[in-house]
Write a protein that holds these residues in place. Structure first.
Motif, PDB file in Angstrom:
ATOM      1  N   TYR A 181      90.397 -44.839  45.457  1.00  0.00           N
ATOM      2  CA  TYR A 181      89.261 -43.992  45.090  1.00  0.00           C
ATOM      3  C   TYR A 181      89.760 -42.587  44.797  1.00  0.00           C
ATOM      4  N   SER A 182      89.350 -42.058  43.646  1.00  0.00           N
ATOM      5  CA  SER A 182      89.658 -40.672  43.278  1.00  0.00           C
ATOM      6  C   SER A 182      88.378 -39.854  43.292  1.00  0.00           C
ATOM      7  N   CYS A 183      88.451 -38.665  43.880  1.00  0.00           N
ATOM      8  CA  CYS A 183      87.328 -37.737  43.789  1.00  0.00           C
ATOM      9  C   CYS A 183      87.282 -37.211  42.359  1.00  0.00           C
ATOM     10  N   GLY A 184      86.185 -37.479  41.676  1.00  0.00           N
ATOM     11  CA  GLY A 184      86.056 -37.087  40.273  1.00  0.00           C
ATOM     12  C   GLY A 184      85.469 -35.698  40.111  1.00  0.00           C
ATOM     13  N   PRO A 185      85.034 -35.373  38.913  1.00  0.00           N
ATOM     14  CA  PRO A 185      84.569 -34.017  38.619  1.00  0.00           C
ATOM     15  C   PRO A 185      83.166 -33.729  39.144  1.00  0.00           C
ATOM     16  N   THR A 186      82.925 -32.464  39.429  1.00  0.00           N
ATOM     17  CA  THR A 186      81.566 -31.971  39.595  1.00  0.00           C
ATOM     18  C   THR A 186      81.163 -31.448  38.224  1.00  0.00           C
ATOM     19  N   VAL A 187      80.249 -32.140  37.566  1.00  0.00           N
ATOM     20  CA  VAL A 187      80.051 -31.940  36.126  1.00  0.00           C
ATOM     21  C   VAL A 187      79.044 -30.820  35.832  1.00  0.00           C
ATOM     22  N   TYR A 188      79.524 -29.586  36.021  1.00  0.00           N
ATOM     23  CA  TYR A 188      78.710 -28.418  35.716  1.00  0.00           C
ATOM     24  C   TYR A 188      79.336 -27.551  34.629  1.00  0.00           C
ATOM     25  N   ASP A 189      80.589 -27.900  34.219  1.00  0.00           N
ATOM     26  CA  ASP A 189      81.295 -27.099  33.217  1.00  0.00           C
ATOM     27  C   ASP A 189      82.417 -27.951  32.627  1.00  0.00           C
ATOM     28  N   SER A 192      81.826 -40.553  50.747  1.00  0.00           N
ATOM     29  CA  SER A 192      81.921 -41.524  51.838  1.00  0.00           C
ATOM     30  C   SER A 192      80.964 -42.691  51.636  1.00  0.00           C
ATOM     31  N   ALA A 193      79.730 -42.378  51.285  1.00  0.00           N
ATOM     32  CA  ALA A 193      78.734 -43.431  51.112  1.00  0.00           C
ATOM     33  C   ALA A 193      79.066 -44.330  49.925  1.00  0.00           C
ATOM     34  N   MET A 194      79.502 -43.741  48.822  1.00  0.00           N
ATOM     35  CA  MET A 194      79.804 -44.536  47.633  1.00  0.00           C
ATOM     36  C   MET A 194      81.041 -45.399  47.840  1.00  0.00           C
ATOM     37  N   VAL A 195      82.084 -44.826  48.471  1.00  0.00           N
ATOM     38  CA  VAL A 195      83.300 -45.600  48.728  1.00  0.00           C
ATOM     39  C   VAL A 195      83.001 -46.750  49.677  1.00  0.00           C
ATOM     40  N   SER A 196      82.224 -46.470  50.727  1.00  0.00           N
ATOM     41  CA  SER A 196      81.904 -47.507  51.705  1.00  0.00           C
ATOM     42  C   SER A 196      81.095 -48.631  51.079  1.00  0.00           C
ATOM     43  N   LYS A 197      80.206 -48.269  50.163  1.00  0.00           N
ATOM     44  CA  LYS A 197      79.424 -49.298  49.489  1.00  0.00           C
ATOM     45  C   LYS A 197      80.321 -50.203  48.653  1.00  0.00           C
ATOM     46  N   GLY A 225      92.992 -37.005  45.351  1.00  0.00           N
ATOM     47  CA  GLY A 225      92.349 -35.825  44.793  1.00  0.00           C
ATOM     48  C   GLY A 225      93.320 -34.651  44.821  1.00  0.00           C
ATOM     49  N   GLY A 226      92.862 -33.500  44.403  1.00  0.00           N
ATOM     50  CA  GLY A 226      93.689 -32.299  44.418  1.00  0.00           C
ATOM     51  C   GLY A 226      93.924 -31.815  45.845  1.00  0.00           C
ATOM     52  N   ILE A 227      94.985 -31.035  46.044  1.00  0.00           N
ATOM     53  CA  ILE A 227      95.326 -30.535  47.380  1.00  0.00           C
ATOM     54  C   ILE A 227      94.214 -29.660  47.934  1.00  0.00           C
ATOM     55  N   ASP A 228      93.427 -29.018  47.075  1.00  0.00           N
ATOM     56  CA  ASP A 228      92.328 -28.180  47.544  1.00  0.00           C
ATOM     57  C   ASP A 228      91.223 -28.999  48.211  1.00  0.00           C
ATOM     58  N   LEU A 229      91.221 -30.319  48.012  1.00  0.00           N
ATOM     59  CA  LEU A 229      90.206 -31.177  48.620  1.00  0.00           C
ATOM     60  C   LEU A 229      90.611 -31.668  50.014  1.00  0.00           C
ATOM     61  N   PRO A 267      87.916 -28.659  53.011  1.00  0.00           N
ATOM     62  CA  PRO A 267      87.241 -29.491  54.007  1.00  0.00           C
ATOM     63  C   PRO A 267      86.810 -30.879  53.518  1.00  0.00           C
ATOM     64  N   HIS A 268      86.880 -31.115  52.220  1.00  0.00           N
ATOM     65  CA  HIS A 268      86.224 -32.303  51.674  1.00  0.00           C
ATOM     66  C   HIS A 268      86.761 -33.600  52.259  1.00  0.00           C
ATOM     67  N   HIS A 269      88.073 -33.822  52.165  1.00  0.00           N
ATOM     68  CA  HIS A 269      88.628 -35.083  52.655  1.00  0.00           C
ATOM     69  C   HIS A 269      88.592 -35.161  54.181  1.00  0.00           C
ATOM     70  N   GLU A 270      88.786 -34.039  54.840  1.00  0.00           N
ATOM     71  CA  GLU A 270      88.674 -34.012  56.305  1.00  0.00           C
ATOM     72  C   GLU A 270      87.291 -34.483  56.742  1.00  0.00           C
ATOM     73  N   ASN A 271      86.268 -33.961  56.058  1.00  0.00           N
ATOM     74  CA  ASN A 271      84.899 -34.319  56.410  1.00  0.00           C
ATOM     75  C   ASN A 271      84.572 -35.760  56.040  1.00  0.00           C
ATOM     76  N   GLU A 272      85.112 -36.207  54.908  1.00  0.00           N
ATOM     77  CA  GLU A 272      84.924 -37.612  54.538  1.00  0.00           C
ATOM     78  C   GLU A 272      85.480 -38.547  55.606  1.00  0.00           C
ATOM     79  N   GLU A 273      86.704 -38.259  56.049  1.00  0.00           N
ATOM     80  CA  GLU A 273      87.354 -39.109  57.057  1.00  0.00           C
ATOM     81  C   GLU A 273      86.532 -39.137  58.343  1.00  0.00           C
ATOM     82  N   ALA A 274      86.070 -37.966  58.779  1.00  0.00           N
ATOM     83  CA  ALA A 274      85.329 -37.880  60.038  1.00  0.00           C
ATOM     84  C   ALA A 274      84.018 -38.661  59.971  1.00  0.00           C
ATOM     85  N   GLN A 275      83.210 -38.416  58.949  1.00  0.00           N
ATOM     86  CA  GLN A 275      81.909 -39.076  58.886  1.00  0.00           C
ATOM     87  C   GLN A 275      82.031 -40.571  58.598  1.00  0.00           C
TER      88      GLN A 275
END
Length: 510
Positions: free
Chosen positions: A60-68, A239-244, A255-259, A262-270
């Motif tokens: 699973y790759s974290c994709g874009p936030t499509v605002y730009d 988390s919800a989409m990957v689990s599904k 994903g990028g190192i910037d994720l 908190p993003h990947h840390e929070n994904e793992e925890a929840q």
């Protein structure tokens, strides 16, 4: 379900406001070793890649936030992840089931919609469409599964509810839901820290708690849930989409190192809380930043981005991919003319070699072809070395330099074709080089030249070659100067002529 065994551990010292951190472990899966070793941020070292099924892996790759629009920094991340996926599939025969999440509900998208007086869904669709066009232009393979947040609201709501019911999350007066990090002892294991400072708002119990559901605000899109109206938090979406899609455990999460935090840390925890497990993602793949100049990360906030179409006006997709191959995916990569010119010159070495092989094999020599054991030995050593480099955390840079050395040795043999003629080993080496580059996603396409244009260039290059040979024999400096002018003029038109061989050859300079 994959059984797990603790094998790696690490302790941290007290730093600033960081509270004493509990010993953390990376849990090695039971299963089938692949022979590959990859860096894992929890273990803080390379660990063996072990799969439940030796020929199937989930990704699973974290994709874009499509605002730009996407920029070259995004391109670097997705091209490098594409290279790793191709390696797993092409070199290790792993059937990779790839998925990517697209964040089409987010604060930035809502803000862009409000600024442009456009429905947030229209904004998201526009930039997602543009993103896939950009990825196609870079020869990045599309994931097998694309999951959009807007299409998984019910799954996300159910995911949040289960965490609330387990006591690992709490509802606040404004209708938001926060994950309670104090009830998850392993929180902080990806970035190896925890912060015991004061909460950043009145609703949070602990500073590191994060929103998994955001309470409704006027003027923003919202959905009804059993605990109140609102919308998903960013972290819970993946988390919800990957689990599904993949269930209680996933092999690779990228994903990028910037994720990483908190993003990947929070994904793992929840996700661990939801599935009641100690480890959700077995292997985290984090790509280093692309730096514009010096230590400056390329980002929209710094206003130092370069669009992907702008990149491709100057350099080809193959050239950019070669630059990515010649760097380590985990470390920062600088984007500048020097780096790109080096990649361009490297790509030209491959192109010239393949064209020179065709000239060599089809020359008009009268001698019969022979085998050359040393060349065949060199080829076998290069193949073996490539596999070993890729097993060691996908070391593509060493692969490229290794193959360049093979080409250099082969070129020396081809320049001696008046004495000996070895078409079989030479063509086998050329086939290996072509196959290797293709497996990395290099297309070796010439720049938008049609067949007619290529024929005209061939004719011009052949004519110039004849004139130049006669000028060399007669030592005619005026004619030689004219040949140089033609060569330089052709280079300015992205056609580079190689005068180093007895037979003329050319490649696209772009």
């Amino acid at each position: 379900m994959i059984k797990i065994l603790p094998v790696f551990s690490r302790k941290l010292s007290h730093v600033c406001s960081l509270k004493p951190y509990k010993e953390t472990k990376w849990l090695m899966p039971y299963g089938n070793p692949t022979g590959i070793y990859v860096y894992n941020c929890v273990a803080d070292q390379k660990v063996p890649v072990i799969l439940n099924d030796p020929h199937i892996a989930t990704w699973y790759s974290c994709g874009p936030t499509v605002y730009d629009s996407a920029h070259v920094g995004h391109a670097s991340c997705y091209v490098k992840l594409d290279i790793i996926q191709r390696i797993l599939k092409s070199f290790f025969n792993i059937k990779l089931v790839t998925a990517m999440g697209v964040t089409d509900i987010d604060d930035k998208i809502i803000k862009k919609g409000q600024e442009t007086k456009t429905d947030f869904r229209t904004v998201a669709k526009q930039y997602e469409h543009e993103f896939w066009l950009d990825m196609a232009s870079l020869n990045v393979e599309k994931p097998l599964i694309i999951s959009r947040v807007s299409e998984h609201i019910n799954s996300i709501e159910g995911f949040v509810k289960k965490i609330i019911d387990s006591g690992m999350a709490y509802v606040t007066p404004d209708g938001s839901v926060y994950f309670d990090t104090s009830k998850f002892p392993s929180y902080g294991k990806l970035q190896r820290m925890q912060d015991s400072g004061e909460p950043s708002n009145d609703h949070k119990r602990n500073k590191m708690d994060f929103a998994i559901w955001k309470g409704h605000k006027p003027g923003e899109p919202s959905w009804n849930a059993s605990w109140g109206e609102g919308r998903p938090g960013w972290h819970i979406e993946c988390s919800a989409m990957v689990s599904k899609i993949f269930g209680s455990q996933i092999d690779f999460h990228a994903g990028g190192i910037d994720l990483q935090f908190p993003h990947h840390e929070n994904e793992e925890a929840q996700s661990c809380a939801y599935h009641n497990t100690s480890q959700w993602a077995n292997y985290w793949i984090h790509v280093g930043h692309l730096h514009a100049k010096g230590d400056s990360k390329m980002s929209k906030s710094l206003k130092n981005t370069i669009s992907i179409p702008s990149l491709l006006e100057t350099y080809s997709a193959d050239t950019f991919r070669m630059a990515c191959l010649m760097s380590n995916y985990r470390y920062p990569m600088e984007y500048n003319d020097k780096v790109m010119k080096t990649a361009e010159e490297t790509l030209k070495k491959f192109k010239f070699f393949l064209k020179d092989v065709l000239v060599y094999v089809n020359n008009n020599a009268t001698q019969s072809g022979e085998y050359k054991d040393k060349l065949l030995d060199d080829l076998q050593k290069a193949e073996d070395a490539t596999l070993e480099f890729l097993k060691s955390d996908f070391d593509t840079a060493s692969c490229i330099y290794n193959v360049l050395s093979l080409i250099s040795n082969t070129n020396k043999i081809m320049k001696m074709h008046d004495k000996d003629y070895y078409p079989v080993p030479v063509i086998l080496i050329a086939e290996y080089v072509t196959s290797l580059l293709a497996k990395f996603g290099i297309t070796l396409k010439e720049s938008a030249q049609g067949d007619i244009s290529n024929t005209l260039i061939d004719t011009l290059v052949d004519f110039r070659h004849t004139v130049r040979l006669n000028a060399l024999i007669r030592k005619d400096k005026e004619l030689l100067s004219a040949c140089d002018i033609v060569r330089d003029k052709m280079k300015s038109m992205n056609v580079q002529i190689n005068d180093s061989n007895k037979m003329p050859s050319w490649v696209s300079a772009k």
